[in-house]
Design an enzyme around this catalytic site. Structure first.
Site, PDB file in Angstrom:
ATOM      1  N   LYS A 184       4.936  82.045  38.753  1.00 55.87           N
ATOM      2  CA  LYS A 184       3.932  82.508  37.799  1.00 55.87           C
ATOM      3  C   LYS A 184       2.995  83.494  38.500  1.00 55.87           C
ATOM      4  O   LYS A 184       2.100  83.106  39.238  1.00 55.87           O
ATOM      5  CB  LYS A 184       3.115  81.339  37.235  1.00 55.87           C
ATOM      6  CG  LYS A 184       2.341  81.762  36.001  1.00 55.87           C
ATOM      7  CD  LYS A 184       1.167  80.886  35.689  1.00 55.87           C
ATOM      8  CE  LYS A 184      -0.061  81.214  36.446  1.00 55.87           C
ATOM      9  NZ  LYS A 184      -0.595  82.590  36.274  1.00 55.87           N
ATOM     10  N   GLU A 258      -2.453  78.701  50.138  1.00 61.03           N
ATOM     11  CA  GLU A 258      -2.905  79.913  50.848  1.00 61.03           C
ATOM     12  C   GLU A 258      -4.155  80.410  50.139  1.00 61.03           C
ATOM     13  O   GLU A 258      -4.078  81.015  49.069  1.00 61.03           O
ATOM     14  CB  GLU A 258      -1.802  80.985  50.817  1.00 61.03           C
ATOM     15  CG  GLU A 258      -0.526  80.590  51.528  1.00 61.03           C
ATOM     16  CD  GLU A 258      -0.685  80.514  53.040  1.00 61.03           C
ATOM     17  OE1 GLU A 258      -1.766  80.864  53.553  1.00 61.03           O
ATOM     18  OE2 GLU A 258       0.272  80.079  53.702  1.00 61.03           O
ATOM     19  N   CYS A 293      -7.666  88.379  51.506  1.00 62.82           N
ATOM     20  CA  CYS A 293      -8.040  87.026  51.939  1.00 62.82           C
ATOM     21  C   CYS A 293      -8.362  86.966  53.421  1.00 62.82           C
ATOM     22  O   CYS A 293      -9.252  86.241  53.840  1.00 62.82           O
ATOM     23  CB  CYS A 293      -6.903  86.068  51.618  1.00 62.82           C
ATOM     24  SG  CYS A 293      -5.314  86.612  52.268  1.00 62.82           S
ATOM     25  N   GLU A 393     -17.060  83.561  50.626  1.00 61.89           N
ATOM     26  CA  GLU A 393     -16.194  84.722  50.469  1.00 61.89           C
ATOM     27  C   GLU A 393     -16.746  85.615  49.354  1.00 61.89           C
ATOM     28  O   GLU A 393     -17.053  85.129  48.269  1.00 61.89           O
ATOM     29  CB  GLU A 393     -14.780  84.240  50.100  1.00 61.89           C
ATOM     30  CG  GLU A 393     -13.766  85.337  50.055  1.00 61.89           C
ATOM     31  CD  GLU A 393     -12.382  84.820  49.657  1.00 61.89           C
ATOM     32  OE1 GLU A 393     -12.290  83.997  48.732  1.00 61.89           O
ATOM     33  OE2 GLU A 393     -11.396  85.259  50.276  1.00 61.89           O
TER      34      GLU A 393
HETATM   35  P1  NAD Z   1      -7.325  82.151  41.044  1.00 56.79           P
HETATM   36  O1  NAD Z   1      -7.308  81.048  42.025  1.00 56.79           O
HETATM   37  O2  NAD Z   1      -8.335  82.121  39.963  1.00 56.79           O
HETATM   38  O3  NAD Z   1      -5.905  82.330  40.353  1.00 56.79           O
HETATM   39  C1  NAD Z   1      -4.726  82.393  41.114  1.00 56.79           C
HETATM   40  C2  NAD Z   1      -3.577  81.985  40.243  1.00 56.79           C
HETATM   41  O4  NAD Z   1      -3.748  80.628  39.816  1.00 56.79           O
HETATM   42  C3  NAD Z   1      -3.394  82.801  38.974  1.00 56.79           C
HETATM   43  O5  NAD Z   1      -2.001  83.024  38.796  1.00 56.79           O
HETATM   44  C4  NAD Z   1      -3.946  81.887  37.895  1.00 56.79           C
HETATM   45  O6  NAD Z   1      -3.391  82.114  36.622  1.00 56.79           O
HETATM   46  C5  NAD Z   1      -3.530  80.536  38.416  1.00 56.79           C
HETATM   47  N1  NAD Z   1      -4.321  79.406  37.925  1.00 56.79           N
HETATM   48  C6  NAD Z   1      -5.616  79.393  37.551  1.00 56.79           C
HETATM   49  N2  NAD Z   1      -5.981  78.145  37.194  1.00 56.79           N
HETATM   50  C7  NAD Z   1      -4.899  77.359  37.369  1.00 56.79           C
HETATM   51  C8  NAD Z   1      -4.658  75.958  37.184  1.00 56.79           C
HETATM   52  N3  NAD Z   1      -5.612  75.123  36.767  1.00 56.79           N
HETATM   53  N4  NAD Z   1      -3.429  75.484  37.476  1.00 56.79           N
HETATM   54  C9  NAD Z   1      -2.469  76.301  37.931  1.00 56.79           C
HETATM   55  N5  NAD Z   1      -2.629  77.635  38.098  1.00 56.79           N
HETATM   56  C10 NAD Z   1      -3.845  78.154  37.822  1.00 56.79           C
HETATM   57  O7  NAD Z   1      -7.417  83.515  41.813  1.00 56.79           O
HETATM   58  P2  NAD Z   1      -8.667  84.142  42.481  1.00 56.79           P
HETATM   59  O8  NAD Z   1      -9.591  83.090  42.993  1.00 56.79           O
HETATM   60  O9  NAD Z   1      -9.218  85.236  41.686  1.00 56.79           O
HETATM   61  O10 NAD Z   1      -7.879  84.796  43.732  1.00 56.79           O
HETATM   62  C11 NAD Z   1      -8.541  85.309  44.783  1.00 56.79           C
HETATM   63  C12 NAD Z   1      -8.478  84.282  45.914  1.00 56.79           C
HETATM   64  O11 NAD Z   1      -7.158  84.264  46.458  1.00 56.79           O
HETATM   65  C13 NAD Z   1      -9.396  84.645  47.037  1.00 56.79           C
HETATM   66  O12 NAD Z   1     -10.069  83.484  47.459  1.00 56.79           O
HETATM   67  C14 NAD Z   1      -8.441  85.116  48.117  1.00 56.79           C
HETATM   68  O13 NAD Z   1      -8.939  84.985  49.403  1.00 56.79           O
HETATM   69  C15 NAD Z   1      -7.244  84.254  47.863  1.00 56.79           C
HETATM   70  N6  NAD Z   1      -6.026  84.814  48.458  1.00 56.79           N
HETATM   71  C16 NAD Z   1      -5.424  84.137  49.488  1.00 56.79           C
HETATM   72  C17 NAD Z   1      -4.304  84.654  50.113  1.00 56.79           C
HETATM   73  C18 NAD Z   1      -3.642  83.936  51.247  1.00 56.79           C
HETATM   74  O14 NAD Z   1      -2.473  84.207  51.519  1.00 56.79           O
HETATM   75  N7  NAD Z   1      -4.324  83.054  51.958  1.00 56.79           N
HETATM   76  C19 NAD Z   1      -3.767  85.852  49.657  1.00 56.79           C
HETATM   77  C20 NAD Z   1      -4.393  86.510  48.601  1.00 56.79           C
HETATM   78  C21 NAD Z   1      -5.526  85.973  48.006  1.00 56.79           C
END
Ligand code: NAD
Length: 488
Positions: A184, A258, A293, A393
């Site tokens: 997804k 992650e 990230c 962050e």
């Molecule tokens: P998010 O956590 O809000 O969403 C990420 C994904 O989770 C989306 O596909 C969303 O639809 C899904 N999602 C949301 N609620 C959910 C639920 N209850 N159950 C299952 N899936 C659900 O994304 P965000 O916070 O905007 O993303 C940014 C974050 O991602 C930052 O903290 C960034 O550091 C982190 N990030 C980490 C890495 C890594 O490899 N460590 C890489 C990229 C981004």
């Protein structure tokens, strides 16, 4: 190279991709994709709902038995073919990445070769998965060995900031290990995923092995909770991670998380300051508008060079070209959404109230960029290590600079956060770097500009940055479970 100024900016039609089917509509309704450069809706994205997820998981489960028995050399061949196709579509992926989230072409152009490299690397593992003989001759006469086996259906959920590389960091490793999957992507960034699904098909993976369905949080939650999903791999924020983990706990499901970071970048007085200042600035307030990230978002600078470094960083930040991400000269584009823009500007305002010194930036861009979600590259000096800006962050183009006196103090400040994704050290003294590498509480330590996301190195954080690895042998092992066999 095509003329990027006149590059086609039309988003592709997006589908739910399951079991070889392409569906133009899902039970989850429609998401209006917002172009972050001007705030307008430029595409209608069909969203999977729980019943679509259920069908996809069942298809992946049906495909699993044949896929796990597919000869490893055939899995390798298919993955190599996929890698070649990613390479062959690099220009299109760069375009789609820019359309997905507004990251400039100057950066999205780097992701296809990286993604091909990740895919090739795990293709190479497909026929090298081995198990151990734990005891060939024991006192009790038993023979013991292990079997490293795939889980079955893996549920993969990714976020929006690196829509292609995030797929490539998960899917090839899971495939090499013999799993099938339902993926997804973020509802915010579906375009790279659509093309990736095309290439999976073109490479010849059997239907049902890789299913890719854009969906909202409800679809993600349905995927995590599905009884046929045996492992979850998630990239995103800690708050979503906690919800997913609660569901995983209820269903006794293992996961890889992650998550975000607040990575420290320690600049010692003996560092090559040209390299350190450029790298530290570009990687925090330039590339991807700070939405990475693992970016070095806290710069800790030795007091003897602090004023000089603050000045150099400010000048470098002022030189970063912000603007239309399709312009090849642009380094930094908009942030992902209006909500993100408001959140980041709020953090900037509170940093000022907390006593941090604004050195450059700090505002939304106006003029021709006023309709987009653009924020100036922003640098704060004299940031209190306990303040919000140092602790949370931002996920936007904001750097926090703080002086230190001794190495022990630098390490203590660096470790004074709930996160633990990456850490950076800039010094000419490798003995010093290696001592710091030992003491820093982080999943990785990168010295003197070593590159991020090298596929042979396991990547993944600790604490609020999550757990589990992507990259290297450890990344493969996340998708294998060990069975012990004893033979009397
Ligand atoms: P998010 O956590 O809000 O969403 C990420 C994904 O989770 C989306 O596909 C969303 O639809 C899904 N999602 C949301 N609620 C959910 C639920 N209850 N159950 C299952 N899936 C659900 O994304 P965000 O916070 O905007 O993303 C940014 C974050 O991602 C930052 O903290 C960034 O550091 C982190 N990030 C980490 C890495 C890594 O490899 N460590 C890489 C990229 C981004």
């Amino acid at each position: 190279m095509s003329d990027t100024q006149t590059m086609d900016r039309t988003p592709p039609a997006v589908h739910l991709r399951l079991g070889g089917e392409r569906l133009g509509a899902g039970e989850g309704g429609v998401h209006g994709h917002v172009n972050p450069t001007n705030g307008t809706v430029d595409a209608e994205i069909p969203l999977a709902g729980p019943s679509d997820i259920d069908r996809a998981v069942r298809m992946a489960d049906e495909a699993f038995d044949a896929w796990k028995r597919t000869p490893p050399s055939e899995r390798r061949r298919l993955l190599l073919r996929l890698a070649d196709l990613i390479d062959g579509n690099s220009e299109e992926f760069a375009r789609l990445g820019t359309l997905d989230n507004g990251t400039p072409l100057s950066t999205t152009g780097n992701f296809p070769p990286m993604s091909a490299e990740w895919t090739r690397y795990y293709a190479g593992w497909a026929d090298k998965i081995s198990s151990d003989v734990t005891a060939s001759v024991r006192d009790d006469g038993e023979f013991g060995y292990t079997l490293a086996q795939p889980y079955g259906v893996v549920g993969i959920i990714i976020t929006w900031n690196g829509p292609l590389i995030s797929l490539a960091m998960k899917i090839p490793a899971a495939l090499a290990a013999g799993n099938t999957m339902v993926v997804k992507p973020s509802e915010l960034t579906p375009f790279c995923a659509e093309r990736f699904a095309d290439l999976v098909e073109e490479a010849g993976f059997p239907p049902g092995v890789v299913n890719i369905l854009p969906g909202d949080p409800a679809a993600g939650a349905a995927l995590v909770a599905h009884p046929l999903v045996k492992k979850v791999s998630f990239t995103g924020g800690p708050v979503t991670a906690q919800k997913i983990l609660a569901s995983c706990a209820e269903h006794m499901k293992p996961s890889v998380m992650e998550l975000g970071g607040k990575s420290a970048n320690i600049v010692c007085e003996d560092a090559n300051l040209d390299v350190a200042c450029f790298h530290g600035t570009f990687m925090s307030v330039g590339a991807m508008a700070g939405q990475g990230c693992a970016f070095p978002t806290r710069m800790l600078v030795h007091e003897s060079i602090y004023d000089d470094v603050v000045e150099r960083v400010a000048q470098t930040a002022k030189g970063i070209t912000v603007g239309d991400p399709f312009d090849p000269g642009v380094i930094s584009g908009p942030v992902i959404s209006e909500a993100a823009l408001e959140r980041i500007l709020g953090m900037i305002d509170r940093a000022k109230l907390d006593g941090a010194r604004l050195v450059t930036g700090g505002a939304r861009l106006d003029g021709p960029l006023a309709a987009g979600y653009y924020i100036e590259p922003t640098v704060f000096a004299d940031v209190d290590p306990d303040s919000e800006l140092a602790q949370n962050e931002v996920f936007g183009p904001v750097l926090a600079m703080t002086p230190f006196t001794t190495d022990d103090e630098a390490i203590a400040i660096a470790n004074n956060t709930r996160y633990g994704l990456s850490a950076y050290v800039q010094t000419a003294d490798l003995r010093r770097a290696m001592r710091m590498a030992e003491e820093l509480v982080a999943g990785e330590v990168l010295v003197n500009g070593a590159r991020n996301l090298a596929v042979h190195r396991p990547f993944g954080g600790l604490g609020r940055s999550g757990f589990g690895k992507e990259g290297g042998r450890h990344g493969l092992e996340e998708y294998l479970r060990i069975k012990a066999v004893g033979v009397a």
